[in-house]
Design an enzyme around this catalytic site. Structure first.
Site, PDB file in Angstrom:
ATOM      1  N   HIS A 271       0.845  -1.202   0.000  1.00  0.00           N
ATOM      2  CA  HIS A 271       0.000   0.000   0.000  1.00  0.00           C
ATOM      3  C   HIS A 271       0.885   1.258   0.000  1.00  0.00           C
ATOM      4  CE1 HIS A 271      -3.290   2.653   1.642  1.00  0.00           C
ATOM      5  NE2 HIS A 271      -2.237   3.253   2.148  1.00  0.00           N
ATOM      6  N   GLU A 272       1.912   1.256   0.860  1.00  0.00           N
ATOM      7  CA  GLU A 272       2.811   2.427   0.931  1.00  0.00           C
ATOM      8  C   GLU A 272       3.556   2.619  -0.387  1.00  0.00           C
ATOM      9  OE1 GLU A 272       2.487   4.441   3.285  1.00  0.00           O
ATOM     10  OE2 GLU A 272       1.331   3.141   4.608  1.00  0.00           O
ATOM     11  N   HIS A 275       1.434   4.346  -2.893  1.00  0.00           N
ATOM     12  CA  HIS A 275       1.417   5.817  -2.812  1.00  0.00           C
ATOM     13  C   HIS A 275       2.562   6.412  -3.626  1.00  0.00           C
ATOM     14  CE1 HIS A 275      -1.834   6.501  -0.117  1.00  0.00           C
ATOM     15  NE2 HIS A 275      -1.299   5.873   0.906  1.00  0.00           N
ATOM     16  N   GLU A 349      -5.972   6.930  -0.850  1.00  0.00           N
ATOM     17  CA  GLU A 349      -5.872   5.740   0.004  1.00  0.00           C
ATOM     18  C   GLU A 349      -6.527   4.543  -0.668  1.00  0.00           C
ATOM     19  OE1 GLU A 349      -4.004   5.464   2.551  1.00  0.00           O
ATOM     20  OE2 GLU A 349      -3.505   7.593   2.519  1.00  0.00           O
ATOM     21  N   ASP A 353      -4.765   1.073  -1.790  1.00  0.00           N
ATOM     22  CA  ASP A 353      -5.279  -0.249  -1.403  1.00  0.00           C
ATOM     23  C   ASP A 353      -5.439  -1.127  -2.640  1.00  0.00           C
ATOM     24  OD1 ASP A 353      -5.438   0.483   1.235  1.00  0.00           O
ATOM     25  OD2 ASP A 353      -7.607   0.829   1.250  1.00  0.00           O
TER      26      ASP A 353
HETATM   27 ZN   LIG Z   1      -2.023   5.204   2.760  1.00  0.00          ZN
END
Ligand SMILES: [Zn+2]
Length: 405
Positions: A271-272, A275, A349, A353
């Site tokens: 997930h990071e 980003h 976000e 995901d």
């Molecule tokens: Zn996040």
């Protein structure tokens, strides 16, 4: 004009309180079937009680600071503080610095008891708090030292630019502040974070192997992956991404590693990395600098009106008094910008995901999200308006629906 200023303060407080209340009522609702069995009866009651206690503390501290602000505005306290410093010091730059410095100290002292109560009473009662008194006060002291040593010179430079180039000050001031923020964006995690936390490289083992394998599949170089001793302050789990280019860094809290399975940790890391790959961090950074430019431009334009100082009861106009009035008048715009920023952040976000679910696996992403939420006693049925104003991350149900099964 003082009526408008007081009106903005009062309306902001009412808006926040109404949102809090709506959210607290909403938290008692039946949750979506997707998350219905995440809390048992006891867990649900605990989450409700935790939310209610945090809400109450927020209401009391909000009411007190609003009341003090109204008194300060209507009783001319800001003008008195201004004339106090004028009597001690000749230089108008130093008067501004001492005014802003003393005001920040006063406001930190007002919020100190609420911070202490939140940490040592509420967080402790629900088993989250790990902060010792020593850590708490050393954090406060370090925070204060940082604002004096870093914030002080930047503020002094901004005021100096205003005194030298009144008309075009806003552009120079923005350039300076942007330069500092670029530097902090690149190196803040490396320079500032270690003052508060210990960062250690992830030790060799099966977790590191699983992470390396995933990163290789994404062509992501894993130079800066650190474990942070978040457990020094709280049991709550977290992870974040910072920097760009060669300075890009991923930090996993030790509490996250302790609570999640290996697959779930890789999903959080994915997930990071999402980003980063989707350029969220860079885009948000650029957007926030553009917003700062607009705010500086407005400030530069407003500072030509001496009434901004005089409305607070001062005879002579000054940078600090006018800026104070300006930022209060700016509150509605800030709230509006907050709505937009939060909505973009929540969209990002969901995209991160999805990225993790696609490039890694769905199931551990879902279970990691559920575990992190319930572990922190999150409200699983927040009010949509409260979400719009306050949530940078979507509620769990939206995230699970987005990841899919
Ligand atoms: Zn996040």
């Amino acid at each position: 004009m003082i009526e408008i200023i007081v009106g903005i303060i009062v309306i902001t407080f009412i808006l926040e309180s109404v949102l809090d209340e709506l959210n607290q009522r909403s938290s008692a609702k039946e949750p979506d079937p997707l998350v219905a069995d995440l809390y048992d009866r006891k867990g649900k009651a605990k989450s409700l009680a935790y939310g209610a206690e945090r809400l109450q503390l927020g209401l009391i501290s909000g009411a007190i600071s609003t009341a003090l602000m109204i008194l300060a505005l209507t009783q001319g306290w800001f003008a008195s503080l201004d004339s106090f410093w004028r009597e001690q010091i000749d230089s108008s730059l130093l008067v501004s610095l001492f005014f802003i410095g003393s005001l920040s100290i006063i406001s930190s002292l007002i919020s100190l008891p609420f911070g202490i109560y939140g940490t040592f009473v509420i967080e402790a009662k629900y088993g989250f708090n790990k902060t010792t008194w020593k850590t708490y006060f050393s954090d406060s002291a370090k925070g204060l030292a940082l604002s004096v040593l870093l914030g002080g010179p930047i503020l002094a430079a901004v005021i100096w630019l205003y005194q030298e180039f009144a008309g075009s000050f806003w552009l120079f001031a923005w350039l300076l502040v942007s330069a500092v923020s670029v530097f902090m964006f690149m190196f803040g995690t490396k320079l500032i974070l270690p003052l508060f936390n210990k960062l250690t490289p992830l030790p060799d083992g099966t977790l590191k192997l699983a992470i390396s394998k995933y990163c290789e599949s994404q062509g992501y170089s894993l130079k800066n992956l650190f474990v942070m001793d978040g457990s020094r302050r709280s049991t709550k789990a977290n992870a974040f991404f910072s920097g760009m280019g060669r300075s890009k860094t991923i930090v996993l809290f030790d509490t996250l590693i302790e609570k999640l399975s290996e697959k779930e940790i890789v999903a959080v890391l994915a997930h990071e990395i999402g980003h980063y790959k989707l350029r969220h961090t860079a885009a948000m950074f650029i957007a926030s600098n553009i917003q700062t430019l607009a705010i500086f431009a407005l400030l530069g334009w407003s500072l030509q009106y001496d009434d901004l100082s005089k409305v607070l009861g001062a005879d002579t106009a000054s940078f600090h008094l006018s800026a104070l009035t300006f930022f209060i008048l700016l509150t509605p715009l800030q709230i509006f910008l907050g709505l937009i920023n939060n909505s973009i952040s929540r969209r990002n976000e969901l995209a991160a995901d999805t990225f993790a679910a696609k490039t890694y696996q769905r199931a551990p992403m879902r279970s990691a999200l559920s575990k992190i939420s319930t572990d922190s006693l999150a409200n699983l049925t927040p009010h949509p308006l409260y979400v719009a104003f306050n949530y940078t991350h979507p509620p769990l149900v939206s995230r699970l629906k987005n990841v899919g099964s």
